[in-house]
Design a protein around this motif. Structure first.
Motif, mmCIF file in Angstrom:
data_model
loop_
_atom_site.group_PDB
_atom_site.id
_atom_site.type_symbol
_atom_site.label_atom_id
_atom_site.label_comp_id
_atom_site.label_asym_id
_atom_site.label_seq_id
_atom_site.Cartn_x
_atom_site.Cartn_y
_atom_site.Cartn_z
ATOM 1 N N ALA A 19 1.317 -1.291 0.038
ATOM 2 C CA ALA A 19 0.197 -0.402 -0.171
ATOM 3 C C ALA A 19 1.263 0.747 -0.191
ATOM 4 C CB ALA A 19 -1.078 0.034 1.263
ATOM 5 N N TRP A 20 2.391 1.311 0.127
ATOM 6 C CA TRP A 20 3.127 1.995 0.527
ATOM 7 C C TRP A 20 4.834 1.839 -0.903
ATOM 8 C CZ3 TRP A 20 0.289 1.184 4.506
ATOM 9 C CH2 TRP A 20 -0.458 2.258 4.996
ATOM 10 N N GLN A 21 4.540 3.428 -1.609
ATOM 11 C CA GLN A 21 5.859 3.267 -2.180
ATOM 12 C C GLN A 21 7.371 2.781 -2.028
ATOM 13 O OE1 GLN A 21 4.991 3.139 -5.621
ATOM 14 N NE2 GLN A 21 3.743 4.505 -6.295
ATOM 15 N N PRO A 22 7.703 2.341 -2.181
ATOM 16 C CA PRO A 22 9.351 1.893 -1.632
ATOM 17 C C PRO A 22 9.733 3.246 -0.787
ATOM 18 C CG PRO A 22 9.184 0.821 -3.878
ATOM 19 C CD PRO A 22 8.080 1.720 -4.119
ATOM 20 N N PHE A 50 -6.077 -6.236 -3.172
ATOM 21 C CA PHE A 50 -5.775 -7.616 -4.568
ATOM 22 C C PHE A 50 -5.157 -7.270 -5.629
ATOM 23 C CE2 PHE A 50 -8.540 -3.968 -5.780
ATOM 24 C CZ PHE A 50 -8.444 -4.523 -7.329
ATOM 25 N N GLY A 51 -4.966 -8.492 -6.083
ATOM 26 C CA GLY A 51 -3.858 -8.584 -7.227
ATOM 27 C C GLY A 51 -4.101 -9.427 -8.266
ATOM 28 N N LEU A 52 -3.592 -9.461 -9.510
ATOM 29 C CA LEU A 52 -3.402 -10.257 -10.140
ATOM 30 C C LEU A 52 -2.191 -11.090 -10.859
ATOM 31 C CD1 LEU A 52 -6.009 -8.285 -12.662
ATOM 32 C CD2 LEU A 52 -6.526 -9.797 -10.976
ATOM 33 N N ARG A 53 -2.505 -12.040 -10.704
ATOM 34 C CA ARG A 53 -1.251 -13.331 -11.272
ATOM 35 C C ARG A 53 -1.669 -14.134 -12.835
ATOM 36 N NH1 ARG A 53 -0.727 -10.712 -7.023
ATOM 37 N NH2 ARG A 53 -0.008 -11.678 -5.257
ATOM 38 N N TYR A 54 -0.388 -13.562 -13.350
ATOM 39 C CA TYR A 54 -0.734 -14.636 -14.740
ATOM 40 C C TYR A 54 0.961 -15.235 -15.088
ATOM 41 C CZ TYR A 54 -1.944 -15.951 -19.725
ATOM 42 O OH TYR A 54 -2.282 -16.994 -20.433
ATOM 43 N N ASP A 55 0.240 -16.928 -15.069
ATOM 44 C CA ASP A 55 1.175 -17.777 -14.887
ATOM 45 C C ASP A 55 1.529 -17.637 -16.938
ATOM 46 O OD1 ASP A 55 2.661 -19.856 -14.407
ATOM 47 O OD2 ASP A 55 1.345 -20.753 -13.114
ATOM 48 N N LEU A 56 2.986 -17.577 -16.719
ATOM 49 C CA LEU A 56 3.052 -17.954 -17.709
ATOM 50 C C LEU A 56 4.682 -19.051 -18.431
ATOM 51 C CD1 LEU A 56 5.228 -14.225 -18.727
ATOM 52 C CD2 LEU A 56 2.870 -15.361 -19.714
ATOM 53 N N ARG A 93 2.773 -10.393 -12.322
ATOM 54 C CA ARG A 93 2.085 -10.290 -10.625
ATOM 55 C C ARG A 93 1.576 -8.332 -10.912
ATOM 56 N NH1 ARG A 93 4.427 -8.306 -5.792
ATOM 57 N NH2 ARG A 93 5.750 -9.698 -5.971
ATOM 58 N N PHE A 94 0.994 -8.128 -10.805
ATOM 59 C CA PHE A 94 -0.336 -6.693 -10.323
ATOM 60 C C PHE A 94 -1.133 -6.584 -9.176
ATOM 61 C CE2 PHE A 94 0.219 -6.763 -15.444
ATOM 62 C CZ PHE A 94 1.285 -5.766 -15.768
ATOM 63 N N ASP A 95 -0.387 -5.957 -8.460
ATOM 64 C CA ASP A 95 -0.943 -5.619 -7.324
ATOM 65 C C ASP A 95 -1.504 -4.120 -7.401
ATOM 66 O OD1 ASP A 95 -0.809 -8.116 -5.983
ATOM 67 O OD2 ASP A 95 1.788 -8.127 -5.661
ATOM 68 N N PHE A 96 -2.657 -4.446 -5.988
ATOM 69 C CA PHE A 96 -3.170 -2.570 -6.035
ATOM 70 C C PHE A 96 -3.244 -2.610 -4.333
ATOM 71 C CE2 PHE A 96 -5.103 -4.014 -9.906
ATOM 72 C CZ PHE A 96 -4.184 -2.407 -10.806
ATOM 73 N N GLY A 97 -2.795 -1.824 -3.949
ATOM 74 C CA GLY A 97 -2.714 -1.935 -2.224
ATOM 75 C C GLY A 97 -3.073 -0.716 -1.722
ATOM 76 N N PHE A 98 -4.174 -0.735 -0.744
ATOM 77 C CA PHE A 98 -4.865 -0.046 -0.291
ATOM 78 C C PHE A 98 -4.697 0.534 1.238
ATOM 79 C CE2 PHE A 98 -6.997 -1.377 -2.941
ATOM 80 C CZ PHE A 98 -8.098 -0.448 -4.263
ATOM 81 N N VAL A 137 -1.854 2.336 -4.188
ATOM 82 C CA VAL A 137 -0.557 1.986 -4.997
ATOM 83 C C VAL A 137 -0.686 0.745 -5.835
ATOM 84 C CG1 VAL A 137 1.923 1.790 -4.495
ATOM 85 C CG2 VAL A 137 0.399 3.027 -2.655
ATOM 86 N N LEU A 138 -0.695 1.085 -7.906
ATOM 87 C CA LEU A 138 0.653 -0.097 -8.687
ATOM 88 C C LEU A 138 1.384 -0.365 -8.425
ATOM 89 C CD1 LEU A 138 -1.529 -2.234 -10.407
ATOM 90 C CD2 LEU A 138 -0.793 -0.373 -11.893
ATOM 91 N N ASN A 139 1.521 -1.871 -8.019
ATOM 92 C CA ASN A 139 2.842 -2.718 -7.847
ATOM 93 C C ASN A 139 2.806 -3.774 -8.807
ATOM 94 O OD1 ASN A 139 4.521 -1.676 -5.016
ATOM 95 N ND2 ASN A 139 1.800 -2.347 -4.678
ATOM 96 N N PHE A 140 4.361 -3.512 -9.559
ATOM 97 C CA PHE A 140 4.353 -4.584 -10.782
ATOM 98 C C PHE A 140 5.425 -5.005 -10.243
ATOM 99 C CE2 PHE A 140 6.892 -5.689 -14.319
ATOM 100 C CZ PHE A 140 6.009 -6.288 -15.208
#
Length: 854
Positions: free
Chosen positions: A727-730, A805-811, A817-822, A845-848
């Motif tokens: 939910a926070w940037q680095p 919540f996040g979304l993950r796509y398995d290659l 991975r994309f995560d949306f933090g609040f 915060v959108l995390n990749f």
């Protein structure tokens, strides 16, 4: 914003309602959609996953709240798009000709294969899931499997039936009813072992048997016992023994619900011409160990021209022997005069493969005809060398906590067996350019980060010491020594750095799934090339100093002009700081502005002075993970590191003179002295149906002492980012409740707690719900701000909480991975405004990231 959210929610609900109304669209007349399986065991419903796994048919997969998204997608697909496209022209004569006039006939035909007419339906059909229709033959198979399942768990009188309950015209559920009866318990355990030597071997492990009197019968226990006995026999010389020689006679006649077990192990049987003969098993010894060091699988004709014998090992070569004998024999656990043992074979191939100078080795055994008793084996080890020189290069697009995007190129050269002792020398370079919005960028360049470097590594497949360590670290632990030196130069439109590193490291595996690492020394020298640019890089520090300067600065030459009255970097900022700390302004030690200027200067010195770190550390890791598909495991990692203590001991012993700060120097640099420890624990639970729950806990602290009153930036902790509190940037969380007032916020103590629920969405697309808690604090160092320091358990109220919540796509080879933090709980906010005040998209915060965070 609320109106838009309401409209979106309403749209989703309407879409779900429309789809739900059409759930049986693809169900043919006379067929029924399977909506639910229900299993009743002894008149009680069960949800045991192992039981439900026996069923051949399961309802269509669901998402949250039972919504069958994949079934709905399948129902939206046109299963015959070609026929539909052709029907457009059959139902409208002349339409094909009209289209062909402004498009060619070939283009009109091709249009039918386009995404809109064909591709979208292929996607929906492939991504979706066909309706699961009740099939009586499969239901009967499910009944048989349920019976087998309970029979294999000791219920020998199990009975199973099923009933189809119709819900509507095209919907139904299946109800399975199972009556298990009483389970059978093991009573007496006896053995009948035909070969005396095997009988003696069995007696040594009999007490650890998996099948014991009083246990409930389970087929899996008998399989495990069979494998246990076989492993023991084959590790103690029984070369020809196989699990098929073990049988279990289970007697339940007139025993009620008891079962007597007789463990039967027959003699060795073999084919002799046209007849089958039996004889007692023999325990085989190794009469010779022959090692072929340059075997080629493409040429089976071995023409030996060079050979030697070393410690009862025979080494052969078709050309001149290129290896020091001990380099190979140290990796071999099969010994002359010892008993044949499978585990020694496995350990030998593992160690030889770990040398990385041979292809995967082959170990073969043959009967030694020189032994008239025919109870000796010759072990033959075939080694195929890899090429001495190999070149490699990698090109990567990266993302990190600092770089939004980075492009890296890394060439490498490997030289194997460089000193004829199976050593590997690796020379590698790296060049990287990147873009970061976190760094100063006055010229607005997209690529504002660059780095190049070179590394030299020598890997020795043994503990490199002047004395033997075999009694402490046995060769079965596959020890190795790594010697490394590296140089890099970093340009980031800021301080810029040169980094020289060196390390001498020992690695070994004390037990299976355990690893240990001991850094005898790990040296790092960091030189800042552009320290005068500090206030351009750390804008928040400049802003705070500038505000104080506008009020208390009395030297006009420090300002850029009389209107803006901004301090000039570097002359104005350094001049004003010196005036404040030397008492040339109206500020006194008791003023809060004086303390603020002093704090800013201490942080500037901390981040711009050159660092020399000479550390020793020990790291231990234990995991129960067996492979990449294992979703039920834990990982524990701990590390302890000490820096500068040896240098201080030498300085005190040799009566070195302290500098004006009361510290010792090496190469005119105050070296760092601290002790640091970390604990990291990760646990995964497989909840079945591709659902996983994972947690991580981390604690780390680095305490400066002696020659230092703070920990170097490179050894400190930060919070926030894609692998931390999302939910926070680095670097934007903490320390404590200070509100991340600096540009790169770091501290010397960290607590992190994370949990994540992972589930399948569509195919290789997966989702996750997560919660991250933690923060960083200063403790036992030179920071005095009470908001940033840890002062006991009461400081735990400063732990921040982020959810999302996040979304993950398995290659397959990695996961995107994309995560949306609040920000759920922000300790930096005012009392009464800490919970849910920033819980919205505007503050998210959108995390990749690549792969899972833990």
């Amino acid at each position: 914003m609320k109106k838009i959210s309401t409209k979106i929610a309403a749209f989703i609900l309407i879409a779900i309602f429309i789809c739900a109304c059409n759930v049986v669209k693809r169900v043919p007349d006379g067929k029924q959609l399977l909506t639910k399986n229900q299993i009743i065991v002894n008149e009680k419903a069960t949800t045991a996953e192992n039981v439900f796994n026996q069923l051949y048919q399961k309802p269509n997969s669901t998402l949250l709240l039972g919504f069958r998204l994949r079934l709905h997608l399948y129902n939206l697909a046109n299963l015959n798009p070609d026929s539909t496209y052709q029907a457009k022209f059959r139902n409208h004569p002349g339409k094909y000709e009209r289209k062909s006039k402004w498009l060619s006939a070939k283009q009109v035909d091709k249009l039918g294969k386009s995404f809109w007419y064909h591709g979208i339906h292929d996607f929906l059909e492939k991504t979706g899931e066909a309706p699961v229709l009740i099939d009586s033959s499969k239901t009967e198979k499910s009944i048989l499997r349920l019976k087998y399942y309970y029979f294999n768990n000791g219920f020998f009188n199990v009975n199973a039936t099923y009933k189809v309950d119709t819900i509507s015209l095209k919907k139904a559920k299946i109800k399975y009813a199972i009556s298990t009866g009483k389970p059978y318990m093991l009573d007496t355990i006896q053995t009948a072992i035909a070969t005396p030597v095997l009988d003696s071997l069995y007696e040594t492990i009999k007490s650890k048997s998996v099948i014991k009197s009083g246990n409930q019968y389970k087929t899996i226990d008998f399989d495990e016992e069979k494998n246990r006995i076989t492993t023991h026999f084959r590790n103690n010389g029984a070369y020809y023994f196989q699990p098929t020689y073990i049988n279990f006679d289970i007697d339940t006649i007139q025993k009620g619900d008891k079962a007597n077990v007789n463990v039967i192990i027959n003699n060795y049987s073999f084919q002799d011409k046209d007849s089958t003969r039996t004889e007692p098993f023999k325990l085989y010894k190794i009469s010779d160990v022959n090692i072929y060091t340059d075997y080629s699988p493409n040429n089976s004709n071995l023409k030996i021209t060079d050979s030697t014998t070393f410690k009862n090992f025979n080494l052969y070569s078709q050309k001149k022997l290129k290896y020091k004998p001990y380099a190979i024999t140290d990796a071999i656990f099969i010994t002359k005069g010892g008993l044949f043992a499978d585990n020694k074979t496995v350990l030998t191939t593992r160690y030889l493969n770990n040398l990385k100078i041979f292809n995967y080795p082959s170990v073969q055994y043959e009967i030694d005809t020189r032994d008239t008793t025919y109870s000796s084996l010759i072990a033959k080890i075939y080694l195929t060398p890899r090429k001495k020189y190999s070149f490699g290069a990698s090109f990567d697009v990266t993302h990190s906590n600092i770089q939004d995007i980075g492009i890296a190129f890394s060439p490498s050269l490997s030289i194997r067996n460089v000193f004829n002792g199976a050593e590997t020398l690796e020379l590698s370079g790296r060049a990287n350019i990147g873009s970061s919005k976190d760094l100063a960028n006055p010229n607005n360049q997209f690529f504002n980060v660059s780095e190049y470097g070179v590394d030299l590594k020598l890997n020795v497949p043994r503990i490199f010491m002047p004395f033997s360590t075999e009694k402490i670290i046995k060769k079965s632990m596959i020890p190795s020594t790594l010697m490394a030196i590296g140089f890099s130069r970093q340009t980031n439109i800021g301080l810029d750095k040169e980094n020289l590193t060196g390390a001498f490291t020992y690695n070994w595996t004390p037990k299976k799934n355990n690893t240990a690492r001991f850094d005898l020394f790990n040296a790092q020298f960091v030189q800042n090339l552009n320290p005068q640019n500090y206030f351009n890089v750390y804008g928040s520090s400049y802003k705070a100093l500038n505000e104080i300067g506008k009020t208390f600065n009395t030297e006009p030459s420090y300002f850029n002009n009389t209107t803006d009255r901004d301090l000039i970097i570097e002359n104005g900022t350094s001049g004003f700081i010196n005036d404040v700390l030397s008492g040339k302004t109206a500020l006194t030690v008791s003023d809060k502005e004086y303390a603020a200027v002093k704090s800013i200067e201490e942080r500037r010195l901390r981040l711009t002075e050159n660092d020399f770190i000479l550390a020793t550390s020990y790291t231990f890791t234990k995991t129960t993970k067996t492979d990449l598909l294992d979703n039920t495991f834990y990982l524990f990692k701990t590390k302890i590191e000490s820096a500068g203590t040896l240098l201080t001991l030498i300085s005190n012993t040799t009566n070195q003179v302290e500098n004006k700060n009361g510290n010792f120097e090496l190469f005119n640099i105050e070296y760092s002295e601290y002790i640091k420890t970390e604990f990291d624990y990760i646990k995964h639970w497989d909840l079945t149906k591709e659902k996983v729950f994972a947690v991580r806990t981390f604690f780390g602290i680095a305490i400066p002492f002696g020659n230092s009153n703070y920990v170097p930036f490179s050894r400190s902790y930060f919070s926030g980012g894609s692998n931390d509190n999302r939910a926070w940037q680095p670097y934007s969380l903490g320390p404590g409740r200070s509100g991340a007032k600096d540009d790169f916020n770091e501290a010397n103590m960290k607590i992190a707690l994370s949990s994540e629920f992972r589930f399948k969405l569509l195919g290789d697309l997966k989702g996750a719900l997560f919660a991250d808690a933690g923060n960083i604090w200063n403790v036992y160092d030179n920071v005095i701000d009470e908001k940033s320091t840890f002062s006991g358990f009461k400081s735990l109220k400063d732990i921040a909480l982020g959810t999302g919540f996040g979304l993950r796509y398995d290659l397959n080879f990695f996961v995107i991975r994309f995560d949306f933090g609040f920000k759920t709980y922000n300790p930096a906010n005012e009392p009464g405004k800490k919970w849910f005040r920033e819980y919205n998209l505007g503050h998210s915060v959108l995390n990749f990231g690549i792969n899972y965070p833990f």
